[in-house]
Design a protein around this motif. Structure first.
Motif, PDB file in Angstrom:
ATOM      1  N   TRP A   7       1.183  76.734  15.202  1.00 11.42           N
ATOM      2  CA  TRP A   7      -0.412  76.209  15.411  1.00 11.42           C
ATOM      3  C   TRP A   7      -0.796  75.169  15.742  1.00 11.42           C
ATOM      4  CZ3 TRP A   7       2.090  78.551  10.601  1.00 11.42           C
ATOM      5  CH2 TRP A   7       0.947  79.599  10.155  1.00 11.42           C
ATOM      6  N   VAL A   8      -1.093  75.068  17.201  1.00 13.82           N
ATOM      7  CA  VAL A   8      -1.549  74.189  18.301  1.00 13.82           C
ATOM      8  C   VAL A   8      -2.949  73.320  17.163  1.00 13.82           C
ATOM      9  CG1 VAL A   8      -1.905  73.302  19.778  1.00 13.82           C
ATOM     10  CG2 VAL A   8      -1.223  74.508  20.002  1.00 13.82           C
ATOM     11  N   TRP A   9      -2.808  72.067  16.406  1.00 12.27           N
ATOM     12  CA  TRP A   9      -3.904  72.045  15.841  1.00 12.27           C
ATOM     13  C   TRP A   9      -4.380  70.664  15.786  1.00 12.27           C
ATOM     14  CZ3 TRP A   9      -2.798  67.256  13.534  1.00 12.27           C
ATOM     15  CH2 TRP A   9      -1.505  66.375  13.716  1.00 12.27           C
ATOM     16  N   GLY A  90      -0.817  91.118  13.954  1.00 11.61           N
ATOM     17  CA  GLY A  90      -2.136  91.687  14.442  1.00 11.61           C
ATOM     18  C   GLY A  90      -3.233  90.576  14.618  1.00 11.61           C
ATOM     19  N   LEU A  91      -2.726  89.222  15.053  1.00  4.39           N
ATOM     20  CA  LEU A  91      -3.310  87.949  15.325  1.00  4.39           C
ATOM     21  C   LEU A  91      -1.640  87.946  16.526  1.00  4.39           C
ATOM     22  CD1 LEU A  91      -4.566  86.292  11.864  1.00  4.39           C
ATOM     23  CD2 LEU A  91      -5.932  87.692  14.336  1.00  4.39           C
ATOM     24  N   PRO A  92      -2.341  86.598  16.908  1.00  2.00           N
ATOM     25  CA  PRO A  92      -1.172  86.315  18.621  1.00  2.00           C
ATOM     26  C   PRO A  92       0.144  85.357  17.351  1.00  2.00           C
ATOM     27  CG  PRO A  92      -3.378  85.996  19.158  1.00  2.00           C
ATOM     28  CD  PRO A  92      -3.567  86.438  17.824  1.00  2.00           C
ATOM     29  N   TYR A  93       0.994  85.191  17.823  1.00  6.62           N
ATOM     30  CA  TYR A  93       2.225  84.430  17.397  1.00  6.62           C
ATOM     31  C   TYR A  93       1.413  82.913  17.211  1.00  6.62           C
ATOM     32  CZ  TYR A  93       5.406  88.319  17.187  1.00  6.62           C
ATOM     33  OH  TYR A  93       5.819  89.331  17.001  1.00  6.62           O
ATOM     34  N   LEU A  94       0.423  82.287  18.684  1.00 10.57           N
ATOM     35  CA  LEU A  94       0.468  80.998  19.173  1.00 10.57           C
ATOM     36  C   LEU A  94      -1.516  81.045  18.311  1.00 10.57           C
ATOM     37  CD1 LEU A  94       1.285  78.431  19.758  1.00 10.57           C
ATOM     38  CD2 LEU A  94      -0.643  79.833  21.927  1.00 10.57           C
ATOM     39  N   GLN A  95      -1.766  80.409  17.767  1.00  7.99           N
ATOM     40  CA  GLN A  95      -3.022  79.658  16.952  1.00  7.99           C
ATOM     41  C   GLN A  95      -3.185  78.328  17.484  1.00  7.99           C
ATOM     42  OE1 GLN A  95      -4.710  82.215  14.949  1.00  7.99           O
ATOM     43  NE2 GLN A  95      -3.266  83.496  15.545  1.00  7.99           N
ATOM     44  N   SER A  97      -5.815  75.885  16.724  1.00  9.72           N
ATOM     45  CA  SER A  97      -7.287  74.939  16.445  1.00  9.72           C
ATOM     46  C   SER A  97      -8.380  74.708  17.077  1.00  9.72           C
ATOM     47  CB  SER A  97      -6.867  73.713  15.994  1.00  9.72           C
ATOM     48  OG  SER A  97      -7.952  73.033  15.213  1.00  9.72           O
ATOM     49  N   GLU A  98      -9.845  74.912  16.644  1.00 12.19           N
ATOM     50  CA  GLU A  98     -10.815  74.379  17.090  1.00 12.19           C
ATOM     51  C   GLU A  98     -11.116  73.121  17.382  1.00 12.19           C
ATOM     52  OE1 GLU A  98     -13.676  74.271  13.688  1.00 12.19           O
ATOM     53  OE2 GLU A  98     -13.640  75.808  14.404  1.00 12.19           O
ATOM     54  N   ASN A  99     -10.258  71.872  17.391  1.00  9.10           N
ATOM     55  CA  ASN A  99      -9.988  71.034  17.540  1.00  9.10           C
ATOM     56  C   ASN A  99      -9.671  70.927  18.703  1.00  9.10           C
ATOM     57  OD1 ASN A  99     -10.700  69.926  14.860  1.00  9.10           O
ATOM     58  ND2 ASN A  99      -8.678  69.754  13.699  1.00  9.10           N
ATOM     59  N   CYS A 100      -8.565  71.448  18.976  1.00  8.83           N
ATOM     60  CA  CYS A 100      -8.258  71.902  20.485  1.00  8.83           C
ATOM     61  C   CYS A 100      -9.173  72.195  22.316  1.00  8.83           C
ATOM     62  CB  CYS A 100      -6.953  72.113  20.711  1.00  8.83           C
ATOM     63  SG  CYS A 100      -5.367  71.989  19.481  1.00  8.83           S
ATOM     64  N   ILE A 101     -10.748  71.595  22.049  1.00 11.45           N
ATOM     65  CA  ILE A 101     -11.062  72.142  23.030  1.00 11.45           C
ATOM     66  C   ILE A 101     -10.852  72.130  24.783  1.00 11.45           C
ATOM     67  CG2 ILE A 101     -13.343  70.878  24.357  1.00 11.45           C
ATOM     68  CD1 ILE A 101     -13.560  69.100  21.304  1.00 11.45           C
ATOM     69  N   ASN A 102     -10.169  70.698  24.992  1.00 14.14           N
ATOM     70  CA  ASN A 102      -9.660  71.416  26.626  1.00 14.14           C
ATOM     71  C   ASN A 102      -8.566  72.233  26.781  1.00 14.14           C
ATOM     72  OD1 ASN A 102     -11.150  68.830  27.059  1.00 14.14           O
ATOM     73  ND2 ASN A 102      -9.924  67.740  25.976  1.00 14.14           N
ATOM     74  N   LEU A 103      -7.444  72.376  26.061  1.00 17.94           N
ATOM     75  CA  LEU A 103      -6.654  73.666  25.487  1.00 17.94           C
ATOM     76  C   LEU A 103      -7.224  74.544  25.783  1.00 17.94           C
ATOM     77  CD1 LEU A 103      -3.703  74.789  26.169  1.00 17.94           C
ATOM     78  CD2 LEU A 103      -3.502  74.913  23.570  1.00 17.94           C
ATOM     79  N   ILE A 104      -8.683  75.171  24.687  1.00 18.42           N
ATOM     80  CA  ILE A 104      -9.422  76.336  24.919  1.00 18.42           C
ATOM     81  C   ILE A 104      -9.886  76.646  25.692  1.00 18.42           C
ATOM     82  CG2 ILE A 104     -11.094  76.994  23.422  1.00 18.42           C
ATOM     83  CD1 ILE A 104      -9.874  76.323  21.060  1.00 18.42           C
ATOM     84  N   LYS A 105     -10.997  75.765  26.416  1.00 15.53           N
ATOM     85  CA  LYS A 105     -11.006  75.280  28.194  1.00 15.53           C
ATOM     86  C   LYS A 105     -10.303  76.200  28.692  1.00 15.53           C
ATOM     87  CE  LYS A 105     -12.231  71.406  29.981  1.00 15.53           C
ATOM     88  NZ  LYS A 105     -13.231  70.737  30.585  1.00 15.53           N
ATOM     89  N   ASN A 106      -9.229  75.683  29.090  1.00 17.64           N
ATOM     90  CA  ASN A 106      -8.603  75.716  30.184  1.00 17.64           C
ATOM     91  C   ASN A 106      -7.973  76.633  29.899  1.00 17.64           C
ATOM     92  OD1 ASN A 106      -9.431  73.262  31.630  1.00 17.64           O
ATOM     93  ND2 ASN A 106      -8.605  71.864  30.232  1.00 17.64           N
ATOM     94  N   LEU A 107      -6.620  77.193  28.810  1.00 19.20           N
ATOM     95  CA  LEU A 107      -5.381  78.091  28.829  1.00 19.20           C
ATOM     96  C   LEU A 107      -7.023  79.708  29.985  1.00 19.20           C
ATOM     97  CD1 LEU A 107      -3.008  79.128  28.329  1.00 19.20           C
ATOM     98  CD2 LEU A 107      -3.911  79.526  25.754  1.00 19.20           C
TER      99      LEU A 107
END
Length: 176
Positions: A7-9, A90-95, A97-107
């Motif tokens: 989990w990247v939190w 059925g879920l990715p091994y890597l989760q 968090s919605e707190n990681c705004i830049n990672l979610i945007k850039n990945l």
């Protein structure tokens, strides 16, 4: 079936700060005792031509022990792909968090390099958080549940520890 999940939190991201300022931010927003280790961009370990102390040494002086990360880009991106694959539930091994705004945007914005399809084209994207993810995942042992990540009865699984990754590519340095 038991398997590993990450989990990247939280992300701490920004520019224009020196290592002392970053260390204070990191210490104020995290519990360092929860971290197994912290890794940083390998370029942070280079002593600058102006005679300044390396960035990693400056962090050490502020009480943060950060090791240089493995910068093997191809194996790092392979590790990212592995952790993004689907676990037996059925879920990715890597989760993330919605707190990681830049990672979610850039990945999702990362595209393959035209000359090397196994690498990412860094020239057109903001990649600091994605690089930090790569630095972390290349140092975490990947065990595919289909290959043998099953814990047998009576085996003890240790509680997870957090890991920290730092990619501070843009900040001020001052000679010491």
């Amino acid at each position: 079936i038991n398997f590993n999940r990450i989990w990247v939190w939280m992300e701490i991201s920004g520019t224009e700060k020196n290592p002392r300022q970053w260390a204070e931010i990191i210490k104020s927003q995290t519990n360092l005792l929860e971290f197994s280790w912290m890794r940083g961009d390998p370029s942070m370990n280079i002593k600058r031509p102006d005679g300044s102390v390396s960035i990693l040494n400056q962090f050490q002086e502020e009480g943060l022990s950060i090791l240089p990360a493995n910068n093997d880009r191809l194996n790092g991106w392979a590790a990212v792909r592995n952790w993004l694959s689907l676990a037996p539930d059925g879920l990715p091994y890597l989760q993330i968090s919605e707190n990681c705004i830049n990672l979610i945007k850039n990945l999702p914005a990362m595209v393959h390099d035209e000359t090397n399809r196994e690498d990412i084209d860094e020239s057109t994207n903001e990649d600091h958080e994605v690089d930090a993810l790569r630095y972390m995942l290349i140092h975490v042992r990947w065990i595919d549940a289909r290959v043998g990540a099953i814990v047998r009865p009576g085996q003890r699984r240790l509680p997870p520890k957090f890991v920290g990754v730092v990619d501070l590519s843009k900040f001020e340095t001052k000679p010491r």
